[in-house]
Every structure is written in structure tokens, then in C-alpha cells.
Design a protein around this motif. Structure first.
Motif, PDB file in Angstrom:
ATOM      1  N   LYS A 144       0.793  -1.220   0.000  1.00  0.00           N
ATOM      2  CA  LYS A 144       0.000   0.000   0.000  1.00  0.00           C
ATOM      3  C   LYS A 144       0.835   1.285   0.000  1.00  0.00           C
ATOM      4  CE  LYS A 144      -3.570   0.079   2.840  1.00  0.00           C
ATOM      5  NZ  LYS A 144      -4.743   0.259   1.950  1.00  0.00           N
ATOM      6  N   ASP A 159      -3.893   0.511   7.429  1.00  0.00           N
ATOM      7  CA  ASP A 159      -3.586   1.815   6.856  1.00  0.00           C
ATOM      8  C   ASP A 159      -2.570   2.567   7.713  1.00  0.00           C
ATOM      9  OD1 ASP A 159      -5.232   1.480   4.662  1.00  0.00           O
ATOM     10  OD2 ASP A 159      -6.949   2.495   5.580  1.00  0.00           O
ATOM     11  N   ASP A 160      -2.678   2.422   9.037  1.00  0.00           N
ATOM     12  CA  ASP A 160      -1.723   3.084   9.928  1.00  0.00           C
ATOM     13  C   ASP A 160      -0.336   2.457   9.804  1.00  0.00           C
ATOM     14  OD1 ASP A 160      -3.582   4.882  10.868  1.00  0.00           O
ATOM     15  OD2 ASP A 160      -4.096   3.712  12.649  1.00  0.00           O
ATOM     16  N   SER A 181       0.890   1.030   7.117  1.00  0.00           N
ATOM     17  CA  SER A 181       1.402   1.502   5.841  1.00  0.00           C
ATOM     18  C   SER A 181       1.851   2.958   5.932  1.00  0.00           C
ATOM     19  CB  SER A 181       0.334   1.343   4.754  1.00  0.00           C
ATOM     20  OG  SER A 181       0.840   1.700   3.492  1.00  0.00           O
TER      21      SER A 181
END
Length: 215
Positions: A25, A185-186, A188
Motif C-alpha cells: 500500500k 492503513d496506519d 502503511s
């Protein structure tokens, strides 16, 4: 500048590895640096072979290996790799070396060339839990960190490299009560911030910041 970033495939009965899922990501360009992403096997020996092929092909300035450390709360850049394989569980090819030197002619330990304290500082500024780690374990994560440092020592002195562990993601902890987890997401975003620090501190000394531990 070119940076090779690797993430391991799933191991230990897991259906995914947040290291590789997060690496996939991250942007293809970070801080002006070109990023190449490669999945490597959670296998002693073979992980280094795959990474070295990527090094030969891509000719990076930096190598950052990412691995899963289930049970850790934070993203943890590693300070040092030690010259021993001591596997608590088999790798993905059923290898389980016990108290075996990774390289007979290698140093007892190698320190990273990455600005680990600057990396931690940038991740924390972005609201991502992070800390410097002084043990990469004795499984394939330590193995690949040591192997890349050995390659730098013997063959690729122009390269700088290091390793960072990342936590479980929430879906992995459904059957692991009490284990910490972090949103993918954090993770990444944290890797991206760490790479931004690597780029910013290219050619500079790491930050002189408190990052030690008492145990």
C-alpha cells in the motif's frame, strides 16, 4: 535515490502477513525516492536469495525489510541483527535451525545504517506508535536483517539497510485475546513516514534522541 522494500509472506498458520499487505500500500515514490516492493518467503536462506536477486536487478541505495512481530504494540525499527538462527517454529519450508550461525565468517552482530531514531520520531509525529527495538528475535526476521548486513559487509558496501517489525492487524487477533493490533492503513502510513526519514537523513547522522530501554 532508490529504495528496495520487502515484506514477508504469511507464516505460522496465518492467512496473511501485515508486513507485505502494508508494503503493497505504500506509494511508488516517497520523498523523491523510487520504491520497489518485493514479497520474500519466510524461509531461512531463501529469503536472502530472493532479496539479493532484487538488489542485483534494482541496484538500490537502501534496503528496508519489513516483518511481522505479533504481540508488539508499535512499529519498531531494529537497531541490530545477531549471527544466530534459533527457530521457535519451523519456517515455511519446514526448516527449524537451532543455535546455528547464519554466516560462519560473519561478525557476531551488525548494526543498521538506517536512522532508526529519526524514523521513530517521524512516525510518532504522524500519530503512529513507534519505538526503537534492540532485538529482532532469532527467526527469519533477524536472519534477513543479518544476511543483508553480511552482503553489505562482503559485497555491497555502497548500500545501507535495516529492518522494521510491524504489529498484527485486527483480523489476526480475533482468536488471540489480549494481543495488540494496528490498522493496516496506519502500518502503511508508518512505513511511509519511516522511509521519508531515511530519505531526509541520507548522508546525515541519526538524531541524538532518547530511545533506549532498561530491559
Amino acid at each position: 535515490m532508490k529504495i528496495l522494500v520487502t515484506g514477508f509472506d504469511p507464516f505460522g498458520g496465518e492467512s496473511l502477513n501485515p508486513a507485505w499487505e502494508a508494503v503493497k500500500k505504500i506509494p511508488d515514490t516517497i520523498g523523491g525516492a523510487e520504491i520497489k516492493k518485493v514479497m520474500i518467503p519466510t524461509v531461512f536462506g531463501k529469503s536472502a536469495e530472493v532479496t539479493e536477486e532484487a538488489i542485483k536487478d534494482f541496484q538500490p541505495d537502501y534496503v528496508l525489510n519489513i516483518g511481522q512481530a505479533g504481540g508488539r504494540f508499535e512499529l519498531t525499527p531494529e537497531r541490530v541483527a545477531i549471527n544466530v538462527d534459533d527457530a521457535r517454529i519451523p519456517d515455511n519450508d519446514e526448516n527449524q535451525p537451532i543455535d546455528v550461525a547464519i554466516q560462519e565468517d560473519g561478525e557476531a552482530a551488525y548494526f543498521t545504517q538506517l536512522p532508526v531514531k529519526a524514523m521513530v520520531t517521524e512516525m510518532k509525529k504522524a500519530g503512529i506508535p513507534a519505538s526503537v527495538s534492540n532485538s529482532a528475535g532469532t527467526f527469519v526476521c533477524n536472519h534477513i536483517m543479518y544476511q543483508i548486513q553480511y552482503m553489505i559487509d562482503k559485497k555491497y558496501p555502497e548500500i545501507k539497510a535495516g529492518f522494521m517489525h510491524v504489529p498484527f492487524i485486527p483480523s489476526q487477533t480475533v482468536d488471540k485475546p489480549g494481543k495488540p493490533a494496528m490498522n493496516l492503513d496506519d502500518i502503511s502510513a508508518g512505513i511511509t513516514k519511516a522511509i521519508e526519514a531515511i530519505v531526509a537523513f541520507d548522508g546525515k547522522a541519526d538524531l541524538k534522541a532518547i530511545g533506549g530501554t532498561t530491559h
